[in-house]
Structure formats: structure tokens, C-alpha cells
Design an enzyme around this catalytic site. Structure first.
Site, PDB file in Angstrom:
ATOM      1  N   TYR A 228       0.841  -1.211   0.000  1.00 10.32           N
ATOM      2  CA  TYR A 228       0.000   0.000   0.000  1.00 10.32           C
ATOM      3  C   TYR A 228       0.874   1.258   0.000  1.00 10.32           C
ATOM      4  O   TYR A 228       0.714   2.154  -0.841  1.00 10.32           O
ATOM      5  CB  TYR A 228      -0.935   0.004   1.224  1.00 10.32           C
ATOM      6  CG  TYR A 228      -1.562   1.351   1.471  1.00 10.32           C
ATOM      7  CD1 TYR A 228      -2.535   1.861   0.610  1.00 10.32           C
ATOM      8  CD2 TYR A 228      -1.158   2.156   2.555  1.00 10.32           C
ATOM      9  CE1 TYR A 228      -3.101   3.116   0.821  1.00 10.32           C
ATOM     10  CE2 TYR A 228      -1.718   3.412   2.766  1.00 10.32           C
ATOM     11  CZ  TYR A 228      -2.680   3.887   1.901  1.00 10.32           C
ATOM     12  OH  TYR A 228      -3.234   5.137   2.102  1.00 10.32           O
TER      13      TYR A 228
HETATM   14  N1  NAD Z   1      -8.165   7.176   6.108  1.00 16.46           N
HETATM   15  C1  NAD Z   1      -6.875   7.368   6.375  1.00 16.46           C
HETATM   16  O1  NAD Z   1      -6.452   7.317   7.546  1.00 16.46           O
HETATM   17  C2  NAD Z   1      -5.884   7.677   5.267  1.00 16.46           C
HETATM   18  C3  NAD Z   1      -4.541   7.914   5.601  1.00 16.46           C
HETATM   19  C4  NAD Z   1      -3.636   8.214   4.569  1.00 16.46           C
HETATM   20  C5  NAD Z   1      -4.076   8.289   3.255  1.00 16.46           C
HETATM   21  N2  NAD Z   1      -5.372   8.031   2.954  1.00 16.46           N
HETATM   22  C6  NAD Z   1      -5.810   8.128   1.542  1.00 16.46           C
HETATM   23  O2  NAD Z   1      -6.949   8.949   1.465  1.00 16.46           O
HETATM   24  C7  NAD Z   1      -7.765   8.551   0.373  1.00 16.46           C
HETATM   25  C8  NAD Z   1      -9.208   8.417   0.832  1.00 16.46           C
HETATM   26  O3  NAD Z   1      -9.275   7.502   1.901  1.00 16.46           O
HETATM   27  P1  NAD Z   1     -10.601   7.251   2.747  1.00 16.46           P
HETATM   28  O4  NAD Z   1     -10.184   6.963   4.132  1.00 16.46           O
HETATM   29  O5  NAD Z   1     -11.606   8.336   2.521  1.00 16.46           O
HETATM   30  O6  NAD Z   1     -11.099   5.895   2.078  1.00 16.46           O
HETATM   31  P2  NAD Z   1     -12.525   5.468   1.509  1.00 16.46           P
HETATM   32  O7  NAD Z   1     -12.402   4.017   1.148  1.00 16.46           O
HETATM   33  O8  NAD Z   1     -13.614   5.879   2.439  1.00 16.46           O
HETATM   34  O9  NAD Z   1     -12.638   6.360   0.196  1.00 16.46           O
HETATM   35  C9  NAD Z   1     -12.110   5.988  -1.060  1.00 16.46           C
HETATM   36  C10 NAD Z   1     -13.152   6.387  -2.118  1.00 16.46           C
HETATM   37  O10 NAD Z   1     -12.599   6.096  -3.408  1.00 16.46           O
HETATM   38  C11 NAD Z   1     -13.525   5.292  -4.150  1.00 16.46           C
HETATM   39  N3  NAD Z   1     -12.727   4.424  -5.009  1.00 16.46           N
HETATM   40  C12 NAD Z   1     -11.841   3.472  -4.621  1.00 16.46           C
HETATM   41  N4  NAD Z   1     -11.299   2.873  -5.701  1.00 16.46           N
HETATM   42  C13 NAD Z   1     -11.863   3.463  -6.798  1.00 16.46           C
HETATM   43  C14 NAD Z   1     -11.721   3.277  -8.193  1.00 16.46           C
HETATM   44  N5  NAD Z   1     -10.915   2.331  -8.695  1.00 16.46           N
HETATM   45  N6  NAD Z   1     -12.451   4.053  -9.033  1.00 16.46           N
HETATM   46  C15 NAD Z   1     -13.296   5.003  -8.540  1.00 16.46           C
HETATM   47  N7  NAD Z   1     -13.465   5.224  -7.219  1.00 16.46           N
HETATM   48  C16 NAD Z   1     -12.768   4.456  -6.364  1.00 16.46           C
HETATM   49  C17 NAD Z   1     -14.337   4.532  -3.118  1.00 16.46           C
HETATM   50  O11 NAD Z   1     -15.596   4.116  -3.570  1.00 16.46           O
HETATM   51  C18 NAD Z   1     -14.435   5.578  -1.988  1.00 16.46           C
HETATM   52  O12 NAD Z   1     -15.543   6.442  -2.172  1.00 16.46           O
HETATM   53  C19 NAD Z   1      -7.131   7.265  -0.173  1.00 16.46           C
HETATM   54  O13 NAD Z   1      -6.352   7.634  -1.293  1.00 16.46           O
HETATM   55  C20 NAD Z   1      -6.253   6.798   0.965  1.00 16.46           C
HETATM   56  O14 NAD Z   1      -5.163   6.050   0.502  1.00 16.46           O
HETATM   57  C21 NAD Z   1      -6.295   7.728   3.926  1.00 16.46           C
END
Ligand code: NAD
Length: 321
Positions: free
Chosen positions: A139
Site C-alpha cells: 500500500y
Molecule cells: N483514512 C486514512 O487514515 C488515510 C490515511 C492516509 C491516506 N489516505 C488516503 O486517502 C484517500 C481516501 O481515503 P478514505 O479513508 O476516505 O477511504 P474510503 O475508502 O472511504 O474512500 C475511497 C473512495 O474512493 C472510491 N474508489 C476506490 N477505488 C476506486 C476506483 N478504482 N475508481 C473510482 N473510485 C474508487 C471509493 O468508492 C471511496 O468512495 C485514499 O487515497 C487513501 O489512501 C487515507
């Protein structure tokens, strides 16, 4: 904006709207929920598919898109260990298709969701952006590869991009926007204590004051505001091609989180101490001076505010239809 129906994305949508921006979401709803973003135009596309590039470019034209915030990705570390090729396709492939569509639609700027996972095992008290980049999981490697791709696309195609490296995101800006995935400390503990189970702590023999691991927790609303500040910075012609930490710059131990969460929820959070997990660094806390200086953003909410909002969202459950 991609991934706008997700946990973080839905907060970014609301913050953008409050700041007067118009938003269109692209999301395949695989982990997102359209009920989080009622009334916001949503284009359903799987960005990991190369075939998404054309309709994405078309949607950018139709909606007059001027900048992209790219959050759509897979974020489960364990799953990435089991399915590294799929993770690469989803996270790196997805970004490549977004950048391709931007080129076709002449959209010039992008804010990209990166992660503190790009650092890996850190030894510094505060991790600055120029620390060694040695991600411990597939990841984290997909997130780092995305940063590199962004930089290469900037050189080759002139796209102006900034990567935001989020630290530990928690809390909710409204009860219906809470994190429904049980995958980080706060939701894992809430899940256990509301089922009458004791929270588990993976090791209390780390070289920290109370022996448990220290992390940097940032409120999801503060994080959302960091995106708007970064867009403004790009629009104002600020330096690009950088990666910026998004955290509070304050370390909190797992045992401290449990103690405050116990007070907030009124439930017993006395932990059960279990063995360390492989690959958990003792301390990961952001140096936050670069984002404060370049983008003029710093976090406001403290740990208690983060946990109170997380608890309120947990009690209310997912959004009603
Ligand atoms: N939550 C955390 O603590 C955290 C920490 C560091 C980075 N991030 C990054 O933040 C971003 C959002 O994370 P989150 O916590 O809101 O996760 P989440 O899973 O709630 O949101 C991800 C969104 O992207 C959509 N998605 C995923 N794959 C897709 C694809 N192939 N095509 C179209 N849509 C797609 C999903 O349906 C969802 O709505 C991600 O890139 C994640 O890596 C999150």
C-alpha cells in the site's frame, strides 16, 4: 474530485462547497456511499480501468473542471500484502488514468492523497518531508509510486501537482460522515468497546514514555481544510511538485487515546495487552512547518475534539437513505 463519496472525500466535498467551489465527484462507490454527498453530481467510473480515461476527460470538459483532487484509492495495508498487483492497478493505474484524462481535457492542477505510509520505519522525533522514503507495505509503495508518477507527469506534461501525506486521520465533521471502516485505532477500539470487548494494545514495550506506540492524529475536517488551502496555493501559483505532511505535529500514545476515549464514551477502555505487530514503528509524528509555511494551513482540533466527533458519528451509524 475522485473518491468524493468516501470517508475523507465527503468531508473535502463539504469544505470545498463551504469555500464556494463547485464540485463534481467521480467514484465507483466500491467503498464509498452516495448518501454522504446528496445533491452533488456523481459520475460513476472505475478509475482503475483504462477505459475510464475517455469518459473522465469528457466529464471534465462537461463540468468545466479546473483542478482535480484525487482521493480514490484502496487503503487496506493487509489487503495490499495479499493483492499487491491489484493494489498497483488500483492506486497507481488509477492515478495514471486520471493524469491522462487531465492532459486530454487540459486540466492543469491536482492535489493527490498520499500517506505517512511512504516513510516506513522512522527514527526521527518529527518526520520531515525529506526523511528517507522506505514504505513497509505494498500500500505504502503504491502511494510513493503515485508521488513519483505525479512528478514525472509534471516534467513531461506540465501538470501542477502537490501530494498531501496524511498522518492518522480520525473524527467526523458531521455524525453521518463518520468512518465506517474498522481499520484504524479509533474505529477498531469503538467497535470492540461497543460490543463489550476489551480494546487490544499491540505491545507496551516500545521505547516511549508509556511503552505503547505514538502516532499523530489529525481531525478529518482539518485535513479537508488542508485540501482547500492547497488548491488555493496552486491557484496562486505557489511552488509545486512538493509533498507536504498533514498532521498536528503532536504525538499521542495508544494508551492516551484509550484513556481519553474512555472519558468521552463513558465506557471501559481498559486494554488487553497483546504481542507487537510486525512493522509497527514506535513513533510516527509529522513535522508540520512546511505545510504551515507554504500553504498556510495548520490543524486546529485536539485529540479530545477528534474523539468526541468520532464517538458521535459511531453512535449515529451510516447515513439514512
Ligand atoms: N483514512 C486514512 O487514515 C488515510 C490515511 C492516509 C491516506 N489516505 C488516503 O486517502 C484517500 C481516501 O481515503 P478514505 O479513508 O476516505 O477511504 P474510503 O475508502 O472511504 O474512500 C475511497 C473512495 O474512493 C472510491 N474508489 C476506490 N477505488 C476506486 C476506483 N478504482 N475508481 C473510482 N473510485 C474508487 C471509493 O468508492 C471511496 O468512495 C485514499 O487515497 C487513501 O489512501 C487515507
Amino acid at each position: 474530485m475522485t473518491g468524493g463519496a468516501g470517508y475523507i472525500g465527503s468531508h473535502v466535498v463539504r469544505t470545498l462547497q463551504s469555500a464556494g467551489h463547485e464540485v463534481v465527484i467521480v467514484d465507483d462507490l466500491s467503498t464509498g456511499d452516495a448518501r454522504r454527498v446528496p445533491g452533488v453530481p456523481l459520475v460513476p467510473l472505475d478509475l482503475a480501468e483504462a477505459a475510464s480515461r475517455e469518459p473522465l476527460a469528457q466529464a471534465m470538459h462537461e463540468h468545466g473542471v479546473t483542478s482535480v483532487i484525487h482521493l480514490a484509492a484502496r487503503k487496506q495495508v493487509g489487503e495490499s500484502v495479499e493483492r499487491p498487483l491489484w493494489y498497483c492497478g488500483q492506486n497507481v493505474g488509477g492515478l495514471a488514468h486520471v493524469l491522462g484524462a487531465m492532459e486530454r481535457a487540459s486540466v492543469g492542477s491536482i492535489v493527490y492523497s498520499s500517506s505517512a505510509a511512504v516513510y516506513g520505519s522512522v527514527s526521527e522525533d518529527l518526520v520531515a518531508e525529506d526523511a528517507a522514503l522506505e514504505p513497509l507495505s505494498p500500500y505504502g509503495r503504491t502511494k510513493l509510486a503515485g508521488e513519483w508518477l505525479l512528478r514525472d507527469a509534471a516534467r513531461a506534461h506540465g501538470v501542477r501537482g502537490v501530494a498531501l501525506r496524511y498522518f492518522n486521520v480520525a473524527g467526523a465533521g458531521a455524525p453521518e460522515l463518520g468512518d465506517t471502516v474498522v481499520a484504524n485505532l479509533v474505529t477498531i477500539v469503538l467497535d470492540r468497546i461497543t460490543r463489550g470487548l476489551r480494546p487490544q494494545v499491540y505491545g507496551t514495550d516500545y521505547p516511549t514514555d508509556d511503552g505503547s506506540c505514538i502516532r499523530d492524529y489529525v481531525h478529518v475536517v482539518d485535513l479537508a481544510e488542508a485540501h482547500v488551502a492547497t488548491l488555493d496555493h496552486l491557484a496562486a501559483g505557489g511552488p509545486v511538485g512538493e509533498a507536504l505532511n498533514v498532521g498536528r505535529g503532536t504525538g499521542v500514545s495508544v494508551l492516551e487515546v484509550l484513556a481519553v476515549l474512555g472519558e468521552v464514551c463513558g465506557l471501559d477502555t481498559t486494554p488487553e495487552v497483546v504481542a507487537r505487530r510486525v512493522g509497527d514503528p514506535a513513533r510516527v509524528v509529522a513535522a508540520v512547518d512546511r505545510i504551515a509555511q507554504d500553504v498556510r494551513w495548520s490543524a486546529r482540533a485536539d485529540l479530545r475534539a477528534i474523539l468526541e466527533s468520532a464517538w458521535a458519528a459511531w453512535q449515529s451509524g451510516p447515513p439514512a437513505i
